[in-house]
Design a protein around this motif. Structure first.
Motif, PDB file in Angstrom:
ATOM      1  N   GLN A  15       0.901  -1.293   0.013  1.00  0.00           N
ATOM      2  CA  GLN A  15       0.131  -0.108  -0.048  1.00  0.00           C
ATOM      3  C   GLN A  15       0.760   1.296   0.265  1.00  0.00           C
ATOM      4  OE1 GLN A  15      -2.430  -0.765   3.401  1.00  0.00           O
ATOM      5  NE2 GLN A  15      -4.022  -1.823   2.266  1.00  0.00           N
ATOM      6  N   LYS A  19       1.072   4.132  -3.307  1.00  0.00           N
ATOM      7  CA  LYS A  19       0.930   5.488  -2.996  1.00  0.00           C
ATOM      8  C   LYS A  19       2.348   6.249  -3.828  1.00  0.00           C
ATOM      9  CE  LYS A  19       0.035   8.894   0.650  1.00  0.00           C
ATOM     10  NZ  LYS A  19      -0.328   9.142   1.864  1.00  0.00           N
ATOM     11  N   GLY A  22       2.292   6.420  -7.265  1.00  0.00           N
ATOM     12  CA  GLY A  22       1.213   7.245  -7.621  1.00  0.00           C
ATOM     13  C   GLY A  22       1.885   8.782  -7.637  1.00  0.00           C
ATOM     14  N   ASN A  26       2.431  11.202 -10.826  1.00  0.00           N
ATOM     15  CA  ASN A  26       1.580  12.511 -10.825  1.00  0.00           C
ATOM     16  C   ASN A  26       2.743  13.655 -11.069  1.00  0.00           C
ATOM     17  OD1 ASN A  26      -0.885  11.760 -10.164  1.00  0.00           O
ATOM     18  ND2 ASN A  26      -0.482  12.059  -7.989  1.00  0.00           N
ATOM     19  N   ALA A  50      -5.531  -1.284 -10.311  1.00  0.00           N
ATOM     20  CA  ALA A  50      -7.102  -0.619  -9.644  1.00  0.00           C
ATOM     21  C   ALA A  50      -6.396   0.156  -8.572  1.00  0.00           C
ATOM     22  CB  ALA A  50      -7.801  -1.735  -9.272  1.00  0.00           C
ATOM     23  N   ASP A  51      -5.532  -0.161  -7.819  1.00  0.00           N
ATOM     24  CA  ASP A  51      -5.022   0.575  -6.634  1.00  0.00           C
ATOM     25  C   ASP A  51      -4.120   1.878  -7.087  1.00  0.00           C
ATOM     26  OD1 ASP A  51      -6.331  -1.091  -5.152  1.00  0.00           O
ATOM     27  OD2 ASP A  51      -4.442  -2.013  -4.156  1.00  0.00           O
ATOM     28  N   CYS A  53      -4.236   3.289 -10.046  1.00  0.00           N
ATOM     29  CA  CYS A  53      -5.016   4.205 -10.813  1.00  0.00           C
ATOM     30  C   CYS A  53      -5.802   5.508 -10.013  1.00  0.00           C
ATOM     31  CB  CYS A  53      -5.898   3.976 -11.956  1.00  0.00           C
ATOM     32  SG  CYS A  53      -7.428   3.109 -11.291  1.00  0.00           S
ATOM     33  N   ARG A  54      -5.934   4.904  -8.566  1.00  0.00           N
ATOM     34  CA  ARG A  54      -6.723   5.667  -7.694  1.00  0.00           C
ATOM     35  C   ARG A  54      -5.803   6.803  -7.165  1.00  0.00           C
ATOM     36  NH1 ARG A  54     -10.151   0.989  -6.630  1.00  0.00           N
ATOM     37  NH2 ARG A  54      -8.441   0.425  -5.115  1.00  0.00           N
ATOM     38  N   CYS A  55      -4.649   6.326  -7.232  1.00  0.00           N
ATOM     39  CA  CYS A  55      -3.506   7.456  -6.972  1.00  0.00           C
ATOM     40  C   CYS A  55      -3.053   8.605  -7.755  1.00  0.00           C
ATOM     41  CB  CYS A  55      -2.403   6.646  -6.204  1.00  0.00           C
ATOM     42  SG  CYS A  55      -2.505   5.668  -4.753  1.00  0.00           S
ATOM     43  N   ALA A  57      -3.570  11.493  -9.950  1.00  0.00           N
ATOM     44  CA  ALA A  57      -4.378  12.626 -10.185  1.00  0.00           C
ATOM     45  C   ALA A  57      -4.972  12.979 -11.522  1.00  0.00           C
ATOM     46  CB  ALA A  57      -3.874  13.750  -9.270  1.00  0.00           C
TER      47      ALA A  57
END
Length: 175
Positions: A15, A19, A22, A26, A50-51, A53-55, A57
């Motif tokens: 996790q 992050k 991500g 970004n 999936a995890d 792409c949510r990080c 922006a």
């Protein structure tokens, strides 16, 4: 068959790394005015992607390819088959290929060869796990999660004979 397993990379470590990746992605794409497309290599990358792409922006598209080089073996055959191609167009877009693991590099090399013929603005690689000791083809991986020794691992999308993808950690199995 009895399978022994030990945790190699914990859920919490994964996790935190997702992050961090991500944030790096970004920063890398912050100034680009081009559309961003994440291309996941199925099936292994789906949980990571999936995890991840949510990080990210920046608005982006998701697309997928299915490629195979393992079959039911624990060792890559070296033969790469494209079983499902992209649904969308990548011409002029920034492409981020998202992979669960890079082993020999043969599979990803073939995928990159195909994608480059389609005229993207850029192509970068992001992988959760890399096994550099197994590399046969040199690849420029811009976004790298973990480097591991040559062990057979499962979990967080990685499988053995389509099993163990659901595990929230990465474990080493002994067969």
């Amino acid at each position: 068959m009895t399978v022994e397993m030990s945790v190699m990379i914990s859920t919490e470590e994964i996790q935190a790394k997702v992050k961090q990746l991500g944030e790096l992605i970004n920063a890398h794409y912050a100034q680009s005015e081009k559309e961003l497309v994440l291309i996941g290599l199925l099936r292994g990358s789906v949980i990571f992607m999936a995890d991840l792409c949510r990080c990210i922006a920046k608005p982006h598209e998701l697309d997928f390819m299915t490629v195979s080089s393992y079959g039911r073996s624990t060792v890559s055959s070296g033969e790469v088959k494209i079983l499902k191609d992209l649904d969308g167009e990548i011409r002029g877009k920034d492409v981020l290929v998202v992979e669960d693991i890079i082993d020999s590099g043969n599979t990803l090399s073939k995928v990159l060869e195909v994608l480059k013929t389609r005229g993207p603005n850029s192509i970068e690689l992001c992988t959760l796990v890399s096994k550099p000791s197994r590399r046969e083809i040199d690849l420029d991986v811009r976004f790298l999660g973990f480097e591991v020794e040559d062990r057979f691992i499962v979990g967080y999308g990685l499988d053995y004979d389509q099993k163990y993808r659901h595990l929230p950690f990465i474990g080493e199995i002994g067969l």
